[in-house]
Design a protein around this motif. Structure first.
Motif, PDB file in Angstrom:
ATOM      1  N   SER A   6       0.824  -1.211   0.000  1.00  0.00           N
ATOM      2  CA  SER A   6       0.000   0.000   0.000  1.00  0.00           C
ATOM      3  C   SER A   6       0.861   1.265   0.000  1.00  0.00           C
ATOM      4  O   SER A   6       0.419   2.307  -0.489  1.00  0.00           O
ATOM      5  N   MET A   7       2.072   1.172   0.530  1.00  0.00           N
ATOM      6  CA  MET A   7       2.963   2.343   0.515  1.00  0.00           C
ATOM      7  C   MET A   7       3.329   2.745  -0.906  1.00  0.00           C
ATOM      8  O   MET A   7       3.603   3.916  -1.168  1.00  0.00           O
ATOM      9  N   ALA A   8       3.334   1.806  -1.839  1.00  0.00           N
ATOM     10  CA  ALA A   8       3.637   2.134  -3.235  1.00  0.00           C
ATOM     11  C   ALA A   8       2.591   3.089  -3.804  1.00  0.00           C
ATOM     12  O   ALA A   8       2.911   3.919  -4.661  1.00  0.00           O
ATOM     13  N   ILE A   9       1.375   3.006  -3.314  1.00  0.00           N
ATOM     14  CA  ILE A   9       0.292   3.859  -3.816  1.00  0.00           C
ATOM     15  C   ILE A   9       0.162   5.136  -2.986  1.00  0.00           C
ATOM     16  O   ILE A   9       0.008   6.225  -3.533  1.00  0.00           O
ATOM     17  N   THR A  10       0.236   4.999  -1.677  1.00  0.00           N
ATOM     18  CA  THR A  10      -0.070   6.132  -0.804  1.00  0.00           C
ATOM     19  C   THR A  10       1.140   6.980  -0.428  1.00  0.00           C
ATOM     20  O   THR A  10       1.000   8.189  -0.283  1.00  0.00           O
ATOM     21  N   ARG A  11       2.301   6.343  -0.240  1.00  0.00           N
ATOM     22  CA  ARG A  11       3.497   7.080   0.201  1.00  0.00           C
ATOM     23  C   ARG A  11       4.738   6.527  -0.486  1.00  0.00           C
ATOM     24  O   ARG A  11       5.537   5.808   0.129  1.00  0.00           O
ATOM     25  N   PRO A  12       4.963   6.851  -1.754  1.00  0.00           N
ATOM     26  CA  PRO A  12       6.108   6.307  -2.491  1.00  0.00           C
ATOM     27  C   PRO A  12       7.458   6.633  -1.841  1.00  0.00           C
ATOM     28  O   PRO A  12       8.377   5.807  -1.890  1.00  0.00           O
ATOM     29  N   GLU A  13       7.579   7.800  -1.212  1.00  0.00           N
ATOM     30  CA  GLU A  13       8.858   8.158  -0.574  1.00  0.00           C
ATOM     31  C   GLU A  13       9.144   7.251   0.619  1.00  0.00           C
ATOM     32  O   GLU A  13      10.289   6.876   0.872  1.00  0.00           O
ATOM     33  N   SER A  14       8.108   6.854   1.349  1.00  0.00           N
ATOM     34  CA  SER A  14       8.284   5.910   2.459  1.00  0.00           C
ATOM     35  C   SER A  14       8.668   4.535   1.943  1.00  0.00           C
ATOM     36  O   SER A  14       9.478   3.840   2.554  1.00  0.00           O
ATOM     37  N   LEU A  15       8.086   4.156   0.813  1.00  0.00           N
ATOM     38  CA  LEU A  15       8.429   2.871   0.217  1.00  0.00           C
ATOM     39  C   LEU A  15       9.893   2.850  -0.209  1.00  0.00           C
ATOM     40  O   LEU A  15      10.597   1.863   0.019  1.00  0.00           O
ATOM     41  N   ASP A  16      10.370   3.961  -0.803  1.00  0.00           N
ATOM     42  CA  ASP A  16      11.781   4.028  -1.208  1.00  0.00           C
ATOM     43  C   ASP A  16      12.695   3.860  -0.006  1.00  0.00           C
ATOM     44  O   ASP A  16      13.700   3.142  -0.078  1.00  0.00           O
ATOM     45  N   HIS A  17      12.355   4.502   1.100  1.00  0.00           N
ATOM     46  CA  HIS A  17      13.172   4.359   2.319  1.00  0.00           C
ATOM     47  C   HIS A  17      13.115   2.919   2.831  1.00  0.00           C
ATOM     48  O   HIS A  17      14.137   2.346   3.206  1.00  0.00           O
ATOM     49  N   PHE A  18      11.929   2.340   2.832  1.00  0.00           N
ATOM     50  CA  PHE A  18      11.769   0.965   3.292  1.00  0.00           C
ATOM     51  C   PHE A  18      12.577   0.004   2.425  1.00  0.00           C
ATOM     52  O   PHE A  18      13.240  -0.903   2.933  1.00  0.00           O
ATOM     53  N   LEU A  19      12.531   0.211   1.108  1.00  0.00           N
ATOM     54  CA  LEU A  19      13.261  -0.678   0.203  1.00  0.00           C
ATOM     55  C   LEU A  19      14.769  -0.518   0.327  1.00  0.00           C
ATOM     56  O   LEU A  19      15.515  -1.455   0.045  1.00  0.00           O
ATOM     57  N   SER A  20      15.229   0.653   0.749  1.00  0.00           N
ATOM     58  CA  SER A  20      16.673   0.824   0.956  1.00  0.00           C
ATOM     59  C   SER A  20      17.170  -0.058   2.097  1.00  0.00           C
ATOM     60  O   SER A  20      18.333  -0.445   2.134  1.00  0.00           O
ATOM     61  N   LEU A  21      16.283  -0.378   3.019  1.00  0.00           N
ATOM     62  CA  LEU A  21      16.652  -1.275   4.123  1.00  0.00           C
ATOM     63  C   LEU A  21      16.862  -2.708   3.644  1.00  0.00           C
ATOM     64  O   LEU A  21      17.490  -3.508   4.327  1.00  0.00           O
ATOM     65  N   ALA A  22      16.318  -3.027   2.469  1.00  0.00           N
ATOM     66  CA  ALA A  22      16.404  -4.397   1.954  1.00  0.00           C
ATOM     67  C   ALA A  22      17.834  -4.813   1.624  1.00  0.00           C
ATOM     68  O   ALA A  22      18.108  -5.993   1.462  1.00  0.00           O
ATOM     69  N   ALA A  23      18.755  -3.865   1.523  1.00  0.00           N
ATOM     70  CA  ALA A  23      20.151  -4.198   1.245  1.00  0.00           C
ATOM     71  C   ALA A  23      20.870  -4.724   2.482  1.00  0.00           C
ATOM     72  O   ALA A  23      21.960  -5.281   2.371  1.00  0.00           O
ATOM     73  N   ASN A  24      20.259  -4.595   3.637  1.00  0.00           N
ATOM     74  CA  ASN A  24      20.848  -5.059   4.887  1.00  0.00           C
ATOM     75  C   ASN A  24      20.965  -6.585   4.875  1.00  0.00           C
ATOM     76  O   ASN A  24      20.000  -7.279   4.530  1.00  0.00           O
ATOM     77  N   PRO A  25      22.130  -7.143   5.249  1.00  0.00           N
ATOM     78  CA  PRO A  25      22.294  -8.614   5.252  1.00  0.00           C
ATOM     79  C   PRO A  25      21.288  -9.333   6.151  1.00  0.00           C
ATOM     80  O   PRO A  25      20.864 -10.444   5.843  1.00  0.00           O
ATOM     81  N   MET A  26      20.877  -8.696   7.237  1.00  0.00           N
ATOM     82  CA  MET A  26      19.898  -9.324   8.120  1.00  0.00           C
ATOM     83  C   MET A  26      18.549  -9.457   7.409  1.00  0.00           C
ATOM     84  O   MET A  26      17.845 -10.461   7.577  1.00  0.00           O
TER      85      MET A  26
END
Length: 113
Positions: free
Chosen positions: A36-56
């Motif tokens: 839902s962030m992709a539709i309502t808050r794209p900037e929040s989604l970008d920040h969230f997806l940047s966390l995906a690079a974390n090894p954990m």
């Protein structure tokens, strides 16, 4: 003290299927929120997806794919039990299901790293 039937490998397959289903059910609301962030808050989604690079996070994704594969193969096992005659090799099929789940999730992990 564990009851004798709880030492049976197929009981462990039963529990793994139930626990993987529970974990996936708990994950789904989080997944829908991120979608839902992709539709309502794209900037929040970008920040969230940047966390995906974390090894954990990569390790947690491995766990998620493993749970999904285990649940899928556990469901297939239940279909076999329901619709096909019981055979002595079903313990081997249950073990092969877990091995298949490790193969699928391990391949995902290797590609994600």
């Amino acid at each position: 003290m564990l009851k004798p039937h709880r030492h049976h490998p197929l009981w462990l397959a039963y529990m793994l299927h139930r626990l993987s289903g529970l974990a996936l059910a708990l994950f789904l609301p989080v997944h829908f929120h991120v979608l839902s962030m992709a539709i309502t808050r794209p900037e929040s989604l970008d920040h969230f997806l940047s966390l995906a690079a974390n090894p954990m996070v990569k390790l947690m994704e491995f766990g998620l794919v493993f749970l999904l594969a285990v649940h899928f193969f556990g469901g297939l096992r239940l279909l076999v039990l329901e619709f096909l005659p019981w055979s002595p090799g079903q313990k081997s099929l249950a073990a092969a299901s877990v091995a298949g789940a490790f193969l699928i999730s391990g391949t995902f992990l290797l590609r994600a790293v």
